[in-house]
Design a protein around this motif. Sequence first.
Motif, PDB file in Angstrom:
ATOM      1  N   THR A  30       0.820  -1.217   0.000  1.00 29.86           N
ATOM      2  CA  THR A  30       0.000   0.000   0.000  1.00 29.86           C
ATOM      3  C   THR A  30       0.851   1.262   0.000  1.00 29.86           C
ATOM      4  O   THR A  30       0.357   2.322  -0.354  1.00 29.86           O
ATOM      5  CB  THR A  30      -0.935   0.033   1.225  1.00 29.86           C
ATOM      6  OG1 THR A  30      -0.149  -0.025   2.417  1.00 29.86           O
ATOM      7  CG2 THR A  30      -1.914  -1.125   1.181  1.00 29.86           C
ATOM      8  N   ALA A  31       2.119   1.160   0.393  1.00 25.11           N
ATOM      9  CA  ALA A  31       3.026   2.312   0.376  1.00 25.11           C
ATOM     10  C   ALA A  31       4.462   1.805   0.309  1.00 25.11           C
ATOM     11  O   ALA A  31       4.850   0.915   1.056  1.00 25.11           O
ATOM     12  CB  ALA A  31       2.828   3.189   1.603  1.00 25.11           C
ATOM     13  N   PHE A  32       5.233   2.371  -0.568  1.00 28.10           N
ATOM     14  CA  PHE A  32       6.638   2.014  -0.729  1.00 28.10           C
ATOM     15  C   PHE A  32       7.469   2.700   0.344  1.00 28.10           C
ATOM     16  O   PHE A  32       7.282   3.876   0.636  1.00 28.10           O
ATOM     17  CB  PHE A  32       7.116   2.450  -2.123  1.00 28.10           C
ATOM     18  CG  PHE A  32       8.581   2.233  -2.330  1.00 28.10           C
ATOM     19  CD1 PHE A  32       9.081   0.962  -2.560  1.00 28.10           C
ATOM     20  CD2 PHE A  32       9.465   3.303  -2.287  1.00 28.10           C
ATOM     21  CE1 PHE A  32      10.441   0.760  -2.740  1.00 28.10           C
ATOM     22  CE2 PHE A  32      10.823   3.102  -2.470  1.00 28.10           C
ATOM     23  CZ  PHE A  32      11.307   1.832  -2.699  1.00 28.10           C
ATOM     24  N   LYS A  33       8.366   1.962   0.963  1.00 26.33           N
ATOM     25  CA  LYS A  33       9.276   2.512   1.959  1.00 26.33           C
ATOM     26  C   LYS A  33      10.706   2.304   1.460  1.00 26.33           C
ATOM     27  O   LYS A  33      11.069   1.196   1.066  1.00 26.33           O
ATOM     28  CB  LYS A  33       9.110   1.819   3.314  1.00 26.33           C
ATOM     29  CG  LYS A  33       7.706   1.894   3.903  1.00 26.33           C
ATOM     30  CD  LYS A  33       7.222   3.295   4.116  1.00 26.33           C
ATOM     31  CE  LYS A  33       7.797   3.892   5.353  1.00 26.33           C
ATOM     32  NZ  LYS A  33       7.359   5.251   5.626  1.00 26.33           N
ATOM     33  N   ILE A  34      11.511   3.356   1.466  1.00 28.60           N
ATOM     34  CA  ILE A  34      12.900   3.249   1.010  1.00 28.60           C
ATOM     35  C   ILE A  34      13.694   2.350   1.941  1.00 28.60           C
ATOM     36  O   ILE A  34      14.459   1.494   1.503  1.00 28.60           O
ATOM     37  CB  ILE A  34      13.552   4.645   0.903  1.00 28.60           C
ATOM     38  CG1 ILE A  34      12.889   5.415  -0.240  1.00 28.60           C
ATOM     39  CG2 ILE A  34      15.055   4.535   0.683  1.00 28.60           C
ATOM     40  CD1 ILE A  34      13.327   6.844  -0.379  1.00 28.60           C
ATOM     41  N   LEU A  35      13.510   2.528   3.241  1.00 26.85           N
ATOM     42  CA  LEU A  35      14.200   1.693   4.222  1.00 26.85           C
ATOM     43  C   LEU A  35      13.191   0.781   4.912  1.00 26.85           C
ATOM     44  O   LEU A  35      12.162   1.228   5.404  1.00 26.85           O
ATOM     45  CB  LEU A  35      14.902   2.562   5.274  1.00 26.85           C
ATOM     46  CG  LEU A  35      16.010   3.476   4.744  1.00 26.85           C
ATOM     47  CD1 LEU A  35      16.536   4.371   5.851  1.00 26.85           C
ATOM     48  CD2 LEU A  35      17.132   2.655   4.146  1.00 26.85           C
ATOM     49  N   GLY A  36      13.488  -0.473   4.933  1.00 24.41           N
ATOM     50  CA  GLY A  36      12.604  -1.437   5.588  1.00 24.41           C
ATOM     51  C   GLY A  36      11.513  -1.936   4.661  1.00 24.41           C
ATOM     52  O   GLY A  36      11.460  -1.589   3.479  1.00 24.41           O
ATOM     53  N   ALA A  37      10.636  -2.746   5.216  1.00 27.45           N
ATOM     54  CA  ALA A  37       9.540  -3.338   4.447  1.00 27.45           C
ATOM     55  C   ALA A  37       8.521  -2.271   4.059  1.00 27.45           C
ATOM     56  O   ALA A  37       8.401  -1.238   4.722  1.00 27.45           O
ATOM     57  CB  ALA A  37       8.865  -4.426   5.280  1.00 27.45           C
ATOM     58  N   ASN A  38       7.789  -2.524   2.994  1.00 28.65           N
ATOM     59  CA  ASN A  38       6.706  -1.640   2.579  1.00 28.65           C
ATOM     60  C   ASN A  38       5.509  -1.819   3.510  1.00 28.65           C
ATOM     61  O   ASN A  38       5.334  -2.870   4.118  1.00 28.65           O
ATOM     62  CB  ASN A  38       6.272  -1.968   1.149  1.00 28.65           C
ATOM     63  CG  ASN A  38       7.355  -1.655   0.136  1.00 28.65           C
ATOM     64  OD1 ASN A  38       8.183  -0.785   0.344  1.00 28.65           O
ATOM     65  ND2 ASN A  38       7.350  -2.380  -0.961  1.00 28.65           N
ATOM     66  N   HIS A  39       4.657  -0.777   3.587  1.00 30.19           N
ATOM     67  CA  HIS A  39       3.365  -0.946   4.250  1.00 30.19           C
ATOM     68  C   HIS A  39       2.564  -1.892   3.354  1.00 30.19           C
ATOM     69  O   HIS A  39       2.645  -1.817   2.125  1.00 30.19           O
ATOM     70  CB  HIS A  39       2.616   0.377   4.370  1.00 30.19           C
ATOM     71  CG  HIS A  39       3.259   1.391   5.269  1.00 30.19           C
ATOM     72  ND1 HIS A  39       3.815   1.093   6.485  1.00 30.19           N
ATOM     73  CD2 HIS A  39       3.413   2.729   5.119  1.00 30.19           C
ATOM     74  CE1 HIS A  39       4.281   2.195   7.049  1.00 30.19           C
ATOM     75  NE2 HIS A  39       4.058   3.202   6.229  1.00 30.19           N
ATOM     76  N   ARG A  40       1.761  -2.771   3.944  1.00 30.01           N
ATOM     77  CA  ARG A  40       1.030  -3.722   3.123  1.00 30.01           C
ATOM     78  C   ARG A  40      -0.244  -4.196   3.807  1.00 30.01           C
ATOM     79  O   ARG A  40      -0.454  -3.957   4.989  1.00 30.01           O
ATOM     80  CB  ARG A  40       1.910  -4.902   2.754  1.00 30.01           C
ATOM     81  CG  ARG A  40       2.437  -5.676   3.923  1.00 30.01           C
ATOM     82  CD  ARG A  40       3.603  -6.587   3.515  1.00 30.01           C
ATOM     83  NE  ARG A  40       3.965  -7.539   4.532  1.00 30.01           N
ATOM     84  CZ  ARG A  40       4.664  -7.293   5.609  1.00 30.01           C
ATOM     85  NH1 ARG A  40       5.084  -6.081   5.840  1.00 30.01           N
ATOM     86  NH2 ARG A  40       4.950  -8.225   6.470  1.00 30.01           N
ATOM     87  N   ILE A  41      -1.058  -4.877   3.040  1.00 27.37           N
ATOM     88  CA  ILE A  41      -2.226  -5.582   3.563  1.00 27.37           C
ATOM     89  C   ILE A  41      -1.969  -7.057   3.326  1.00 27.37           C
ATOM     90  O   ILE A  41      -1.628  -7.462   2.212  1.00 27.37           O
ATOM     91  CB  ILE A  41      -3.519  -5.147   2.845  1.00 27.37           C
ATOM     92  CG1 ILE A  41      -3.790  -3.662   3.077  1.00 27.37           C
ATOM     93  CG2 ILE A  41      -4.706  -6.005   3.302  1.00 27.37           C
ATOM     94  CD1 ILE A  41      -4.911  -3.099   2.235  1.00 27.37           C
ATOM     95  N   VAL A  42      -2.103  -7.860   4.367  1.00 26.96           N
ATOM     96  CA  VAL A  42      -1.907  -9.301   4.245  1.00 26.96           C
ATOM     97  C   VAL A  42      -3.255 -10.002   4.380  1.00 26.96           C
ATOM     98  O   VAL A  42      -4.145  -9.536   5.095  1.00 26.96           O
ATOM     99  CB  VAL A  42      -0.910  -9.864   5.287  1.00 26.96           C
ATOM    100  CG1 VAL A  42       0.478  -9.302   5.079  1.00 26.96           C
ATOM    101  CG2 VAL A  42      -1.378  -9.598   6.697  1.00 26.96           C
ATOM    102  N   ILE A  43      -3.378 -11.117   3.675  1.00 31.11           N
ATOM    103  CA  ILE A  43      -4.570 -11.956   3.764  1.00 31.11           C
ATOM    104  C   ILE A  43      -4.137 -13.282   4.355  1.00 31.11           C
ATOM    105  O   ILE A  43      -3.209 -13.920   3.857  1.00 31.11           O
ATOM    106  CB  ILE A  43      -5.204 -12.187   2.386  1.00 31.11           C
ATOM    107  CG1 ILE A  43      -5.572 -10.851   1.742  1.00 31.11           C
ATOM    108  CG2 ILE A  43      -6.431 -13.097   2.508  1.00 31.11           C
ATOM    109  CD1 ILE A  43      -5.908 -10.971   0.277  1.00 31.11           C
TER     110      ILE A  43
END
Length: 153
Positions: A30-43
């Motif tokens: 849902t949002a790209f992050k330069i450092l670390g994991a991206n924001h996301r939705i998991v199912i």
Amino acid sequence: MRARMLAAAAALTWAAASPAPAEEIGEVTTAFKILGANHRIVIEAFDDPKVEGVSCYVSRARTGGISGSLGLAEDTSDASIACRQVGPIRFRSELEDGEEVFGRRASVMFKRIQVVRFFDEARNVLVYLTYSDKLIDGSPQNAISAVAVAPWS
């Protein structure tokens, strides 16, 4: 020998009563992050541990970035649920209203996303509620799904 049998029986009872393990089905960013994991939705999918023939799918937000990658971030309370009959329904043991059937940590401490089950006996329907709770201040955000207890053809 008797002690081993009692320990095995206790372990089986605890396993049957504990929240269901989940299988991650997929995720979207849902949002790209330069450092670390991206924001996301998991199912995630899980089977009700006390009701054979019912599976639920929960989608929930996962915070990324450095703090999310280190497990220090607090996930939002956004979650959705869909439960379905996937086979013949059989109750493995007595059901308790409000019993937790799925739970995941949503912050380092104190916050959890969980699913609890209710049985509407008058309508013969299982109702699953997902919400987040927090030691001090929970969230009113929630979602429900209902499964009619019906013969499987």
